[in-house]
Write a protein that holds these residues in place. Sequence first.
Motif, PDB file in Angstrom:
ATOM      1  N   ASN A   6      58.870   2.116   6.929  1.00  0.00           N
ATOM      2  CA  ASN A   6      57.636   2.222   7.690  1.00  0.00           C
ATOM      3  C   ASN A   6      56.454   2.245   6.719  1.00  0.00           C
ATOM      4  O   ASN A   6      56.639   2.300   5.503  1.00  0.00           O
ATOM      5  CB  ASN A   6      57.666   3.500   8.537  1.00  0.00           C
ATOM      6  CG  ASN A   6      56.836   3.422   9.795  1.00  0.00           C
ATOM      7  OD1 ASN A   6      55.887   2.647   9.891  1.00  0.00           O
ATOM      8  ND2 ASN A   6      57.181   4.251  10.772  1.00  0.00           N
ATOM      9  N   LYS A  13      55.909  -2.878   2.780  1.00  0.00           N
ATOM     10  CA  LYS A  13      57.198  -2.749   3.463  1.00  0.00           C
ATOM     11  C   LYS A  13      58.095  -3.970   3.245  1.00  0.00           C
ATOM     12  O   LYS A  13      59.268  -3.843   2.896  1.00  0.00           O
ATOM     13  CB  LYS A  13      56.983  -2.552   4.973  1.00  0.00           C
ATOM     14  CG  LYS A  13      56.137  -1.361   5.345  1.00  0.00           C
ATOM     15  CD  LYS A  13      55.956  -1.251   6.847  1.00  0.00           C
ATOM     16  CE  LYS A  13      55.326  -2.479   7.471  1.00  0.00           C
ATOM     17  NZ  LYS A  13      53.943  -2.747   6.946  1.00  0.00           N
ATOM     18  N   THR A  81      56.044  -1.333  10.816  1.00  0.00           N
ATOM     19  CA  THR A  81      55.104  -0.241  11.070  1.00  0.00           C
ATOM     20  C   THR A  81      55.257   0.247  12.503  1.00  0.00           C
ATOM     21  O   THR A  81      55.059  -0.513  13.451  1.00  0.00           O
ATOM     22  CB  THR A  81      53.659  -0.720  10.859  1.00  0.00           C
ATOM     23  OG1 THR A  81      53.491  -1.188   9.528  1.00  0.00           O
ATOM     24  CG2 THR A  81      52.667   0.403  11.142  1.00  0.00           C
ATOM     25  N   CYS A 150      47.308   4.739  10.913  1.00  0.00           N
ATOM     26  CA  CYS A 150      48.617   4.691  10.266  1.00  0.00           C
ATOM     27  C   CYS A 150      48.744   5.761   9.188  1.00  0.00           C
ATOM     28  O   CYS A 150      49.743   6.501   9.134  1.00  0.00           O
ATOM     29  CB  CYS A 150      48.859   3.311   9.647  1.00  0.00           C
ATOM     30  SG  CYS A 150      49.132   1.978  10.833  1.00  0.00           S
TER      31      CYS A 150
END
Length: 210
Positions: A6, A13, A81, A150
Motif C-alpha cells: 500500500n 508500490k 493504494t 493517503c
Amino acid sequence: MLVWINGPFGGGKTQTAYEIQRRLPGSVVCDPEHVGFGIHRMTPPSLRGDFQDLPAWRQAVYEVLDLVLSRHDGTVIAPMTVVEPAYFRQIVGGLRERGHDVRHFALLAERETVLRRLRERNFGHVLRFVVGKDAPLRRESFAVRKLDLCLERLRGEEFGEQVWTDHLTVAQVADHVAASAGLTLSPATDGPLRGRLRRTWTGIRHIRFD
C-alpha cells in the motif's frame, strides 16, 4: 502468502512489487488496478469516478486474489493504494478470514518526496528537462489531490506495517518488506545505471493512456 503493498500514489508500490517479483522465484504480481481500468473502459467518461467506490471492484479484487492464492504455490504481490478503512477490511480482512496469510505494508514518505517522485515517474525526466523542474503535475492531478489523505490515513494502526522510504532505494525497500514477511530474495546486483534503466522500463510498462 499475499504481500499487499500500500502507499500513496507515486509512493513506489509498483517498483517495489516488481523488484520483489524479480528476485523471488515463483512469485507473481497481481495488480488490482487492472480491474479498475477494465471497469473504466466499460463505462463512458461521464460515468467514471473512483472505481474503488464500486462494490463490483472490491468484490472482483477479493475473488481474483482468493483464486490466485488458493491455486498458485508462490508468493502473490498486490501493489495497490487503499486508504478507506471499510474497503480495506472488505478486501484484506476478507482474505484473512478465508484463511490466507496476508502481509500488509504501507510505503510512506514525506509529502515533498512523493511529489518529486510523481514528477519523475514515467516520462517525467523528459518533461522536467523540457519545461523545468517545477512543471505542473497535470497527468498526476488525481494522485496529488489524494496525497494528503493517503499520508494521513496510512499512518493509522489499521494500515501497519509502515515503511518510511525517503532515504531508501527501491532494492532496500524490497529487502525490508521481504525480510519482514519472512521471504528470502536473491541478492540485488544492479548497479546505479542498470537499476535506473530497469525502473524506467517498469514505469513505462505501467503508463496509462486512457
